[in-house]
Motif scaffolding. Structure first.
Motif, PDB file in Angstrom:
ATOM      1  N   LYS A   1       0.826  -1.211   0.000  1.00 25.62           N
ATOM      2  CA  LYS A   1       0.000   0.000   0.000  1.00 25.62           C
ATOM      3  C   LYS A   1       0.860   1.262   0.000  1.00 25.62           C
ATOM      4  O   LYS A   1       0.529   2.254  -0.648  1.00 25.62           O
ATOM      5  CB  LYS A   1      -0.922   0.007   1.220  1.00 25.62           C
ATOM      6  N   ALA A   2       1.964   1.212   0.757  1.00 22.82           N
ATOM      7  CA  ALA A   2       2.816   2.393   0.889  1.00 22.82           C
ATOM      8  C   ALA A   2       3.615   2.677  -0.369  1.00 22.82           C
ATOM      9  O   ALA A   2       3.890   3.838  -0.692  1.00 22.82           O
ATOM     10  CB  ALA A   2       3.768   2.213   2.073  1.00 22.82           C
ATOM     11  N   THR A   3       3.994   1.623  -1.095  1.00 26.09           N
ATOM     12  CA  THR A   3       4.867   1.796  -2.264  1.00 26.09           C
ATOM     13  C   THR A   3       4.136   1.654  -3.600  1.00 26.09           C
ATOM     14  O   THR A   3       4.699   1.975  -4.647  1.00 26.09           O
ATOM     15  CB  THR A   3       6.009   0.766  -2.217  1.00 26.09           C
ATOM     16  N   MET A   4       2.904   1.147  -3.538  1.00 24.86           N
ATOM     17  CA  MET A   4       2.101   0.951  -4.752  1.00 24.86           C
ATOM     18  C   MET A   4       2.782   0.003  -5.740  1.00 24.86           C
ATOM     19  O   MET A   4       2.795   0.228  -6.953  1.00 24.86           O
ATOM     20  CB  MET A   4       1.817   2.298  -5.427  1.00 24.86           C
ATOM     21  N   VAL A   5       3.376  -1.064  -5.214  1.00 17.69           N
ATOM     22  CA  VAL A   5       3.970  -2.097  -6.071  1.00 17.69           C
ATOM     23  C   VAL A   5       3.354  -3.439  -5.701  1.00 17.69           C
ATOM     24  O   VAL A   5       2.650  -3.562  -4.694  1.00 17.69           O
ATOM     25  CB  VAL A   5       5.515  -2.163  -5.903  1.00 17.69           C
ATOM     26  N   GLY A   6       3.633  -4.464  -6.493  1.00 26.41           N
ATOM     27  CA  GLY A   6       3.058  -5.777  -6.255  1.00 26.41           C
ATOM     28  C   GLY A   6       3.908  -6.655  -5.356  1.00 26.41           C
ATOM     29  O   GLY A   6       5.063  -6.329  -5.055  1.00 26.41           O
ATOM     30  N   ASP A   7       3.322  -7.787  -4.959  1.00 25.86           N
ATOM     31  CA  ASP A   7       4.034  -8.756  -4.113  1.00 25.86           C
ATOM     32  C   ASP A   7       5.349  -9.192  -4.747  1.00 25.86           C
ATOM     33  O   ASP A   7       6.390  -9.272  -4.072  1.00 25.86           O
ATOM     34  CB  ASP A   7       3.173 -10.006  -3.885  1.00 25.86           C
ATOM     35  N   ALA A   8       5.290  -9.500  -6.042  1.00 23.16           N
ATOM     36  CA  ALA A   8       6.468 -10.030  -6.746  1.00 23.16           C
ATOM     37  C   ALA A   8       7.632  -9.042  -6.703  1.00 23.16           C
ATOM     38  O   ALA A   8       8.791  -9.443  -6.570  1.00 23.16           O
ATOM     39  CB  ALA A   8       6.111 -10.374  -8.190  1.00 23.16           C
ATOM     40  N   THR A   9       7.324  -7.753  -6.810  1.00 21.66           N
ATOM     41  CA  THR A   9       8.376  -6.736  -6.782  1.00 21.66           C
ATOM     42  C   THR A   9       9.088  -6.710  -5.441  1.00 21.66           C
ATOM     43  O   THR A   9      10.316  -6.623  -5.367  1.00 21.66           O
ATOM     44  CB  THR A   9       7.774  -5.334  -7.064  1.00 21.66           C
ATOM     45  N   ILE A  10       8.309  -6.805  -4.368  1.00 20.03           N
ATOM     46  CA  ILE A  10       8.892  -6.791  -3.018  1.00 20.03           C
ATOM     47  C   ILE A  10       9.747  -8.031  -2.799  1.00 20.03           C
ATOM     48  O   ILE A  10      10.851  -7.951  -2.253  1.00 20.03           O
ATOM     49  CB  ILE A  10       7.782  -6.708  -1.944  1.00 20.03           C
ATOM     50  N   VAL A  11       9.261  -9.188  -3.265  1.00 16.50           N
ATOM     51  CA  VAL A  11      10.015 -10.433  -3.125  1.00 16.50           C
ATOM     52  C   VAL A  11      11.316 -10.356  -3.927  1.00 16.50           C
ATOM     53  O   VAL A  11      12.392 -10.734  -3.430  1.00 16.50           O
ATOM     54  CB  VAL A  11       9.169 -11.643  -3.577  1.00 16.50           C
ATOM     55  N   ARG A  12      11.244  -9.849  -5.156  1.00 17.46           N
ATOM     56  CA  ARG A  12      12.454  -9.725  -5.992  1.00 17.46           C
ATOM     57  C   ARG A  12      13.459  -8.770  -5.354  1.00 17.46           C
ATOM     58  O   ARG A  12      14.671  -9.020  -5.367  1.00 17.46           O
ATOM     59  CB  ARG A  12      12.093  -9.232  -7.397  1.00 17.46           C
ATOM     60  N   PHE A  13      12.956  -7.676  -4.780  1.00 17.70           N
ATOM     61  CA  PHE A  13      13.827  -6.716  -4.097  1.00 17.70           C
ATOM     62  C   PHE A  13      14.583  -7.408  -2.968  1.00 17.70           C
ATOM     63  O   PHE A  13      15.807  -7.251  -2.833  1.00 17.70           O
ATOM     64  CB  PHE A  13      12.980  -5.562  -3.552  1.00 17.70           C
ATOM     65  N   CYS A  14      13.871  -8.178  -2.170  1.00 20.57           N
ATOM     66  CA  CYS A  14      14.493  -8.889  -1.042  1.00 20.57           C
ATOM     67  C   CYS A  14      15.533  -9.894  -1.541  1.00 20.57           C
ATOM     68  O   CYS A  14      16.629 -10.011  -0.977  1.00 20.57           O
ATOM     69  CB  CYS A  14      13.431  -9.594  -0.212  1.00 20.57           C
ATOM     70  N   GLN A  15      15.196 -10.606  -2.604  1.00 14.09           N
ATOM     71  CA  GLN A  15      16.110 -11.623  -3.130  1.00 14.09           C
ATOM     72  C   GLN A  15      17.372 -11.002  -3.723  1.00 14.09           C
ATOM     73  O   GLN A  15      18.461 -11.583  -3.619  1.00 14.09           O
ATOM     74  CB  GLN A  15      15.386 -12.482  -4.170  1.00 14.09           C
ATOM     75  N   LYS A  16      17.257  -9.838  -4.323  1.00  8.11           N
ATOM     76  CA  LYS A  16      18.436  -9.161  -4.877  1.00  8.11           C
ATOM     77  C   LYS A  16      19.412  -8.737  -3.781  1.00  8.11           C
ATOM     78  O   LYS A  16      20.609  -8.563  -4.028  1.00  8.11           O
ATOM     79  CB  LYS A  16      18.016  -7.944  -5.704  1.00  8.11           C
ATOM     80  N   LEU A  17      18.860  -8.586  -2.573  1.00 15.82           N
ATOM     81  CA  LEU A  17      19.709  -8.231  -1.441  1.00 15.82           C
ATOM     82  C   LEU A  17      20.243  -9.465  -0.712  1.00 15.82           C
ATOM     83  O   LEU A  17      20.959  -9.354   0.281  1.00 15.82           O
ATOM     84  CB  LEU A  17      18.914  -7.374  -0.452  1.00 15.82           C
ATOM     85  N   GLY A  18      19.868 -10.652  -1.217  1.00 10.86           N
ATOM     86  CA  GLY A  18      20.367 -11.890  -0.627  1.00 10.86           C
ATOM     87  C   GLY A  18      19.452 -12.526   0.398  1.00 10.86           C
ATOM     88  O   GLY A  18      19.833 -13.494   1.070  1.00 10.86           O
ATOM     89  N   TYR A  19      18.233 -11.998   0.535  1.00 13.82           N
ATOM     90  CA  TYR A  19      17.273 -12.563   1.489  1.00 13.82           C
ATOM     91  C   TYR A  19      16.344 -13.540   0.778  1.00 13.82           C
ATOM     92  O   TYR A  19      16.078 -13.412  -0.418  1.00 13.82           O
ATOM     93  CB  TYR A  19      16.435 -11.452   2.121  1.00 13.82           C
ATOM     94  N   ASN A  20      15.829 -14.496   1.539  1.00 12.88           N
ATOM     95  CA  ASN A  20      14.862 -15.436   0.955  1.00 12.88           C
ATOM     96  C   ASN A  20      13.514 -14.765   0.724  1.00 12.88           C
ATOM     97  O   ASN A  20      12.760 -15.151  -0.156  1.00 12.88           O
ATOM     98  CB  ASN A  20      14.677 -16.650   1.872  1.00 12.88           C
ATOM     99  N   GLY A  21      13.205 -13.781   1.547  1.00 17.33           N
ATOM    100  CA  GLY A  21      11.928 -13.082   1.423  1.00 17.33           C
ATOM    101  C   GLY A  21      11.844 -11.922   2.394  1.00 17.33           C
ATOM    102  O   GLY A  21      12.830 -11.568   3.063  1.00 17.33           O
ATOM    103  N   PHE A  22      10.653 -11.338   2.502  1.00 21.24           N
ATOM    104  CA  PHE A  22      10.437 -10.151   3.333  1.00 21.24           C
ATOM    105  C   PHE A  22      10.695 -10.430   4.814  1.00 21.24           C
ATOM    106  O   PHE A  22      11.231  -9.599   5.538  1.00 21.24           O
ATOM    107  CB  PHE A  22       9.004  -9.656   3.113  1.00 21.24           C
ATOM    108  N   SER A  23      10.341 -11.632   5.266  1.00 23.92           N
ATOM    109  CA  SER A  23      10.537 -11.981   6.681  1.00 23.92           C
ATOM    110  C   SER A  23      12.011 -11.956   7.055  1.00 23.92           C
ATOM    111  O   SER A  23      12.385 -11.500   8.143  1.00 23.92           O
ATOM    112  CB  SER A  23       9.949 -13.366   6.983  1.00 23.92           C
ATOM    113  N   ASP A  24      12.869 -12.445   6.152  1.00 26.74           N
ATOM    114  CA  ASP A  24      14.318 -12.432   6.413  1.00 26.74           C
ATOM    115  C   ASP A  24      14.846 -11.007   6.531  1.00 26.74           C
ATOM    116  O   ASP A  24      15.707 -10.715   7.367  1.00 26.74           O
ATOM    117  CB  ASP A  24      15.063 -13.165   5.296  1.00 26.74           C
ATOM    118  N   LEU A  25      14.330 -10.118   5.694  1.00 31.44           N
ATOM    119  CA  LEU A  25      14.740  -8.705   5.756  1.00 31.44           C
ATOM    120  C   LEU A  25      14.331  -8.103   7.096  1.00 31.44           C
ATOM    121  O   LEU A  25      15.119  -7.392   7.743  1.00 31.44           O
ATOM    122  CB  LEU A  25      14.106  -7.923   4.602  1.00 31.44           C
TER     123      LEU A  25
END
Length: 276
Positions: free
Chosen positions: A42-66
């Protein structure tokens, strides 16, 4: 490498949408710990996949790891704890922490809300207390505290039993929900069922805008925020127990319950269970 350094190091490799997520995480800091994936969307106006890809590019498995990495950075280190102990006794450190929990919860006490809550309890046919995890232990404590005040209340700490019980609630029933974050999904799901059956809901929680608070008829506020790495903390429990004692003491005061007489009656029922 900290999560902020990680974001800055990989920023140029992010897409435009992923940079929106990065900017939000950097500007929000520990606020993110109290948010869900839906909140970030809601805050960023992006989809689930974008947030997951962002986390993975940083080396995390997902949002919970971040979130865990952010929590680790804000968690007091052994060095800072050692610094505290050198300034004053660790006994004082713990004492001050618990006193602060009571004082901050006391500031949030609202007599009008207490009055409304005790009226609901007094007029209820049945009283139930919902809590899971650490709040489930507190729910059992609350059941005992009510009983010593002459009020029968049933603590339910299993999420399946909470849902099944809620399906049989009526407008004559009151359910007291314990959740510091106000976002405990199992509790929210059971309360939603209770709400459909017109039961009255009293929440004891930190946040008046949380999902659980929003479907409650009365919210009694606690004051201690819990992060991922200190969930179930004693300070959080103290804050809950203080709010509970305020509620039950106000009930006894409002309806002329002779606390000493009631406690004596309960004590006499179990006195023979103690060994001489």
């Amino acid at each position: 490498m900290s999560y902020l350094e990680n974001i800055h190091a990989n920023y140029t490799y992010l897409t435009k949408s992923e940079k929106k997520v990065a900017d939000y995480i950097v500007s929000s800091g520990e606020k993110v710990l109290h948010q869900t994936l839906v909140d970030i969307k809601k805050a960023t106006m992006v989809g689930d996949a974008t947030i997951v890809r962002f986390c993975q590019k940083l080396g995390y498995n997902g949002f919970s790891d971040l979130k865990i990495d952010i929590a680790k950075e804000g968690f007091p280190s052994s060095a800072s704890n050692h610094a505290d102990s050198s300034e004053k006794s660790f006994v004082k450190v713990v004492e001050n922490r618990l006193i602060k929990a009571i004082q901050e919860t006391s500031v949030l006490a609202d007599e009008e809300k207490l009055k409304a809550a005790v009226e609901y309890i007094y007029n209820a046919k049945n009283i139930y207390i919902f809590g899971v995890g650490s709040s489930g232990i507190t729910a059992r404590d609350m059941e005992s505290r009510f009983l010593r005040g002459g009020v029968e209340a049933k603590a339910i700490t299993d999420s399946h039993y909470q849902a099944m019980s809620a399906s049989l609630f009526t407008k004559e029933d009151v359910v007291i929900a314990l959740s510091l974050t106000g976002k405990t999904k199992d509790i929210y799901d059971a309360l939603s069922i209770a709400k459909e059956n017109k039961a009255t809901i009293i929440a004891i929680s930190n946040y008046v805008l949380s999902p659980i608070a929003q479907i409650s008829d009365v919210v009694l506020q606690t004051a201690i925020e819990e992060y991922l790495l200190n969930g179930g903390s004693l300070t959080g429990k103290v804050s809950q127990v203080f709010a509970i004692d305020l509620l039950i003491t106000y009930y006894e005061k409002t309806y002329g319950i002779n606390e000493l007489q009631m406690r004596e009656k309960v004590a006499r029922s179990i006195i023979n269970k103690q060994m001489n």
